[in-house]
Each structure stands twice: as C-alpha cells, then as structure tokens.
Write an enzyme that holds these catalytic residues in place. Sequence first.
Site, PDB file in Angstrom:
ATOM      1  N   HIS A 101       0.820  -1.217   0.000  1.00  0.00           N
ATOM      2  CA  HIS A 101       0.000   0.000   0.000  1.00  0.00           C
ATOM      3  C   HIS A 101       0.856   1.271   0.000  1.00  0.00           C
ATOM      4  O   HIS A 101       0.314   2.364  -0.100  1.00  0.00           O
ATOM      5  CB  HIS A 101      -0.940   0.021   1.207  1.00  0.00           C
ATOM      6  CG  HIS A 101      -1.980  -1.058   1.169  1.00  0.00           C
ATOM      7  ND1 HIS A 101      -2.809  -1.240   0.085  1.00  0.00           N
ATOM      8  CD2 HIS A 101      -2.312  -2.018   2.077  1.00  0.00           C
ATOM      9  CE1 HIS A 101      -3.612  -2.279   0.330  1.00  0.00           C
ATOM     10  NE2 HIS A 101      -3.327  -2.772   1.526  1.00  0.00           N
TER      11      HIS A 101
ATOM     12  N   HIS B  10      -6.440  -7.002  -0.693  1.00  0.00           N
ATOM     13  CA  HIS B  10      -6.570  -5.562  -0.915  1.00  0.00           C
ATOM     14  C   HIS B  10      -5.746  -5.115  -2.117  1.00  0.00           C
ATOM     15  O   HIS B  10      -4.671  -5.656  -2.363  1.00  0.00           O
ATOM     16  CB  HIS B  10      -6.115  -4.802   0.337  1.00  0.00           C
ATOM     17  CG  HIS B  10      -6.827  -5.262   1.571  1.00  0.00           C
ATOM     18  ND1 HIS B  10      -6.289  -6.204   2.425  1.00  0.00           N
ATOM     19  CD2 HIS B  10      -8.048  -4.944   2.061  1.00  0.00           C
ATOM     20  CE1 HIS B  10      -7.150  -6.440   3.410  1.00  0.00           C
ATOM     21  NE2 HIS B  10      -8.227  -5.698   3.211  1.00  0.00           N
TER      22      HIS B  10
ATOM     23  N   ASP C  84      -2.940 -10.224  -2.790  1.00  0.00           N
ATOM     24  CA  ASP C  84      -3.495  -9.822  -1.500  1.00  0.00           C
ATOM     25  C   ASP C  84      -4.980  -9.480  -1.701  1.00  0.00           C
ATOM     26  O   ASP C  84      -5.386  -9.070  -2.787  1.00  0.00           O
ATOM     27  CB  ASP C  84      -2.719  -8.595  -1.002  1.00  0.00           C
ATOM     28  CG  ASP C  84      -3.042  -8.240   0.434  1.00  0.00           C
ATOM     29  OD1 ASP C  84      -2.242  -8.611   1.320  1.00  0.00           O
ATOM     30  OD2 ASP C  84      -4.096  -7.594   0.675  1.00  0.00           O
TER      31      ASP C  84
ATOM     32  N   ASP D  77      -4.754 -12.911   3.059  1.00  0.00           N
ATOM     33  CA  ASP D  77      -6.044 -12.461   3.592  1.00  0.00           C
ATOM     34  C   ASP D  77      -7.216 -12.774   2.670  1.00  0.00           C
ATOM     35  O   ASP D  77      -8.335 -12.336   2.902  1.00  0.00           O
ATOM     36  CB  ASP D  77      -6.000 -10.966   3.966  1.00  0.00           C
ATOM     37  CG  ASP D  77      -5.232 -10.121   2.971  1.00  0.00           C
ATOM     38  OD1 ASP D  77      -4.892 -10.639   1.885  1.00  0.00           O
ATOM     39  OD2 ASP D  77      -4.971  -8.940   3.281  1.00  0.00           O
TER      40      ASP D  77
HETATM   41 ZN   LIG Z   1      -4.384  -7.157   2.513  1.00  0.00          ZN
END
Ligand SMILES: [Zn+2]
Length: 750
Positions: free
Chosen positions: A394, A430, A428, A517
């Site tokens: 991120h 996200h 991931d 995740d």
């Molecule tokens: Zn994540």
Amino acid sequence: MLRIRRIYDNVLPVNKSTLSQVQEILRNQFSQVDEKEIDHIAEKLRNPFKQRFRTILFVAESIKAKVRGFGMLLHEPVLQFAYLDWIATASGRSGAGIGGALYERVRQEVAALKVKGLFFECLPDDAKDCTHPDELKQNRARLRFYERYGARPVVNTAYESPVKPGDTYMPHLVYDDLGTGRPLKKSFAVKVVRAVLERKYAEYCPADYVDRVVNSFKDDPVRLREFRYIKPEAVVAAVESRSVNQIALIVNDRHDIHHVNERGYVESPVRVKSILKVIEPSGLFTTIKPRPFPDKHLYAVHDTDFVGYLKRACAEVPAGKSLYPYIFPIRNKTRPPKEPSVLSGYYCIDTFTPINANAYLAARRSVDCALTAAREILDGRRIAYALIRPPGHHAERRSFGGFCYFNNNAIAAQYLCAYGKVAILDVDYHHGNGSQDIFYRRSDVLTVSIHGHPRFAYPYFCGFEEERGDGEGEGFNLNIPLPESVDREKYQKALTRALHRIEEFQPQFLILALGLDTAKGDPTGTWSLKVKDFAENGRMIGALGMPMVVIQEGGYRTQTLGKNALALFQGLVEGVGRSADSRHASNHRLYGVIFRDTIVPEDRQRVRRLVDITGFFHPEEVDVAEELVVERLEKGEPSGYHFIMAEHYGRLAGYACFGQIPGTASSHDLYWIAVHPDFQGRGLGRRLLSESERRIKAAGGSRIYVDTSQRVQYASTRAFYESCGYRLETVLKDFYTVGDGKAIYCKSLI
Ligand SMILES: [Zn+2]
C-alpha cells in the site's frame, strides 16, 4: 569477488553487454568457431527451443560486471539429458578456478533438471591425436579436471571417427553421471548421440555418418575410459543440488520490534511466527540471512522527502508512543505543515498506520529482506520468499498507509528490472495501490492485482478496472476487482486471466505480492479460499515457469496462515517443475488483441509514440502520422482517413490507416501500417492488413495501393506485402533521392 549469474536473454542493456563479452571470449578462445554461431547465441536464449534444445547460459562475472568466463548448457527435456556446449574463461584467467566454479554451477542446474546425464566434448589428450604440445597439455588438464567429478570419455565407439577423410583431432564424448553412479545405458546413449550429431552438427555431419557412429555403440552399459589422471576413490562426485531446488527463505529478523499494542491492530508479530512454525519443518526452504542494501534502493521508487520524513519522524517519537495521522490535505497542492502530528497526514493515506520509534527500523529491514530475495533469484535460484512485516504494497511513491511504510515488492521489482522485465502479481485481498502508483507510467514493470472491489474494500479510492496505466505505461496495469463473495471457481477464473496477461508480457521475473487475507475467516477480507485452493493457485502461478520472488503482504487469521502459505509454496514448486519441460511455443501466443475503428483524442499521442518507437520513420513522417489522426478527429469521415487500431489490454499495439484515393472510382491507398516492436513477428501486421482489406472491400473498394521505399532497410516491408498477395506495379526511380525509388504495390480485391 566473482559471482555466477544466469542470463535469460539479451533484451536489456546490461545483458547485451554481458552477451557481447561472452561472444568476445568465444572469438578469442576458439578461433575455429563460426561467426554465425556466435551471432546466434542471443537468439537461442530468446527462442529456447529453436535448436530443439533449451539453452541455458551462466556467466561468471566480477563485481564490475566484467565477464570472466561462461558456461552454455543445452537441455533436452524429452530425451532427458543435458549437453554442455561451452565452458570458457577469458584469456589469462584459466587458472583462477573460474572454470571449476562454472562447472559446479552447471552440474547443480543439471541435477535440478532431473536429467539422466550430462554430456560434453573434450579434445583428445593422446599425443597421436594431438600434435601440438601446448594444446596437448591443455587437453590433458581439462580431462584431468573432469575426472575429478568422475566424468570420462565414452570408449569403444566410433564417436571420434573422421567425418571426412583427413579429419583429425576429433573430440571425445564425455559423460558425467552427476554422482548417481548410474551406468550409461546403451539405449539412452545412442539417442543422445543421435540428437547431438543431428541437431548440433546438422550442417557438418551427413546422415550416413550419424548412422555409422550410432551403430558403433555395442557395449551395454556403454564403457567409459579407465581413470587416467586421478585415483577413482578421489572422485568428488556429489552435486549440491538441493540448494538450487529449495526455496530461499529470508525472514525479517527485526520484525518484532515493530509491535503496535493496540486493539484491532491485526498486523502483529505473531503472523510471522505462525507461518514459520508450519513452513520450517517442511524441508522445502533454506534460510538465508538478510543482507544490508544501501538507501539508494528506497530512493529508486520513493520520493526523497518522503523517505527522509519517515526516518526522521520515527526517530523523534518517544519510545512506546505512536503518532497517528489524523488530518489529510488534498495532496500535491499543499505545503507541508510544521507540526509533527499534523505532518504525518501529509504523507499518509489513512488513520491506522502509526509512526513510532521502531516502524522505520523494521520497515527498513523488510526492504533488505526483499532485496536479498531478489538477489538470490539473480544468482539463479528459482523461488525466494521474503517473509516479512511490516508489509509494503500500500506504500506509494510518496505516502505510507495500510500498515505499509516502504513498498518492498516495488523495490525488489525496480532492482530486478535492470536485468529483465518484471511482472508483479498482487494476490493480496486488498488492491496493491502502492505498486500500481509507482509503476503506473512504465512499461518495463507490469502490475497485476486481484482484489476485493474498492467499492467495499480498502484502499477504496483505487483498484478499479479502468486504471490501466498511463503514457508509456498504458496497458501495463491490470486490475481485477472481484465481488464480496468469492469462492475457488471465481478466484481461479480471475487468476487465469491475470496469468494470461503476465505470460503475454513475457517477463524475466515474477514478483508475487503474497497476501493470505483471501483465506476463509480472515478478519480483513470477505472471501473463502481454503488450503487446497492455495495449493492449486500455487500450481497455476508456478506453471509460468519464471524465477520468482515471493514477498509477504497481508493475511491476518493466524490459525490458518501457516497451512495456507505452505500449501501455496508446495503448489509453486510443483508448478515450476511441471513447466520446466513444457514451455516451447508460448512466445508467439498473442491473446487479447481488440480491433476498433473509432478514434479518440488520446490516439494522437499514442500514434505518435508508436510510429516513433518503430524507428522506421523520419521525424517529419512521425508528424504526418499524427496529423492524419488530427484530421480524422476534427473532420470525421469526410477527412477521408480511416483507421483500424489494434489494442492490447488498453495499449496501442499497432494500427493501419487507409482511404479512398480522390478522383478514383474505387481505388484505395494504404497510408500507414505500423506495429509496436513488442508485437512484431507475431502476426499482428498481417491481421491489421487483412482487417483493412475487409473493410475496404465492404465499402466498395476494388484496389489497394501501397508504396514503400526501394532501400535495403525496407526489404522486409516489401517481402511482407508480397507475401500478403501484393504485386509490384511499378517503381518510380530516384523518387525519394538518387538511388532510392518508390515501389508501388497493388492488390486487387475483386
Ligand atoms: Zn491485505
């Protein structure tokens, strides 16, 4: 210091220089080698199965990238043998142990390929076959060297017999059993000999010679020469192959200093421990200590003031305290505030990634781990795993957030892309907004992310499908956002799409941003992948057959983290193994090209860039290409210019422009046809041409004219038109300049 590196192709400048040094060594050391063969080395690397062998090149180089020696290995996956084509050292360096280091590396690779034996040729060491005393000495030294590994010439066959009368100084065929003690079976040996003579010496050995040599193999097992130089018991035959196969595991040994003891802060030290506990006993990994790398690698992907800020701010926060950003300016249009607690929001994207005394130190160590993993890959390892926290995907060029400070996977990608194209696959849950941001305008690093749709998942502001890259990078970012509920089937469909895109890009390296995740029950995700799904995903990714760096990102359900990680790695290893023998023709696959005949304003720049990069046109011609697009944009159909744009994942891969010739009943002119170099030689020009013809015909056109130059540089263009059914109608002599006429071709559509 010397290191041995595998060279995958000659695409990048760094490898170009390496390869030309290799060619120079060949020229200097082996005067009898054909210049054509030397020239072909690069092509063999790019087209691994051209000779029906896969070519693997290792170089031994100094720190300053000076090539001291090289080994070139041919792998035959069907018959399962390896043939060492060359092992050579730069002049004056033969005594430096370079040859030995290269040979050991070659043996490791061969053992990892699980072939039945390694073969090569050695010039004779008998005085009757070699009259030159210096050469005789050298040949003896070589055969003595190989005897140390138990490798000796095959005897009692006609392998050394002359091809033509008068041929002397014929080489021996040497066999190395790689320490297996396996006798050389006759049935296997004759297949090997036939393959070597027919493929490697196709132009030299006539068919009856090959038959004669093959039929001369009578002993079973085939006999090897008695030891001549060393005692058999002195043989050191064992191959250290396990380390090539094993996954390098690099754990952030300072991760636990970064411990945010606050409710809901799921990014905790126990994550690493729970993965280690399961994967370590598996025997699949070999631990490598993280090495320190200089700060310049941070600056290569992050803004200097951002790096400086993190370093400073973390150092200033009192131990045990955390500073959370809470006020966020609309970035890029503001001045940084002075007050430290306010300043954090200038560089951060959310309210839950704190600045504290240890965050910088732990994050900096994660970067070292990611780079150590990348380094392992450069040294020839197939898979390296940086098991690290804090994660990184991120973190953008000038901002941190989402538990991430520095973008580990982007830093590793940047480091590797000096050696070859890199694809980042972010799995991931996200979106990998940081890596997307960093490489958004670049075409040498492809970013692909499969994630929960930003409509409901962090980071909310990006990760949408229409974000495809910009400028040079257009088409080099692929987002695959998925709905809230995703099972195995939906996931694998998305993964297949991602892998197709990566295969299409043909990178030399893969970086897997591994978030776990996506698993069932993860507190930050909504999907439901299970252990066996991770194994299958691993197999699919491994089947790309690329050297890969796996970088740990998210994954917070500590009960299942270890199991899922292990399953994924077992899958990867299986997939890599399966792919090693089967990757032939994928180079020419071209998926996902879409044709359109509408023009959009962005095409102006795209066309300009494309025409320019082909290197075929003068600057004035590039201007003209752009002007035609402008005409069409301004006047529409009445401009008389029609376009077919070939788009590949949102990027312009090629285009054609044509129109009716004014004053004629139905004759058309093909004004332009241009294909981006990345797509040349893959049938796109032909498809564009036939698409143009189809449309011209549909519009009532009867004849198509196309003109080109007479110069040598345009020979391939002329051949292209001729092969597509165009006839040379006339040549306007000295049209462009003296000696450069205009060749006019025509194709009738009726
Ligand atoms: Zn994540």
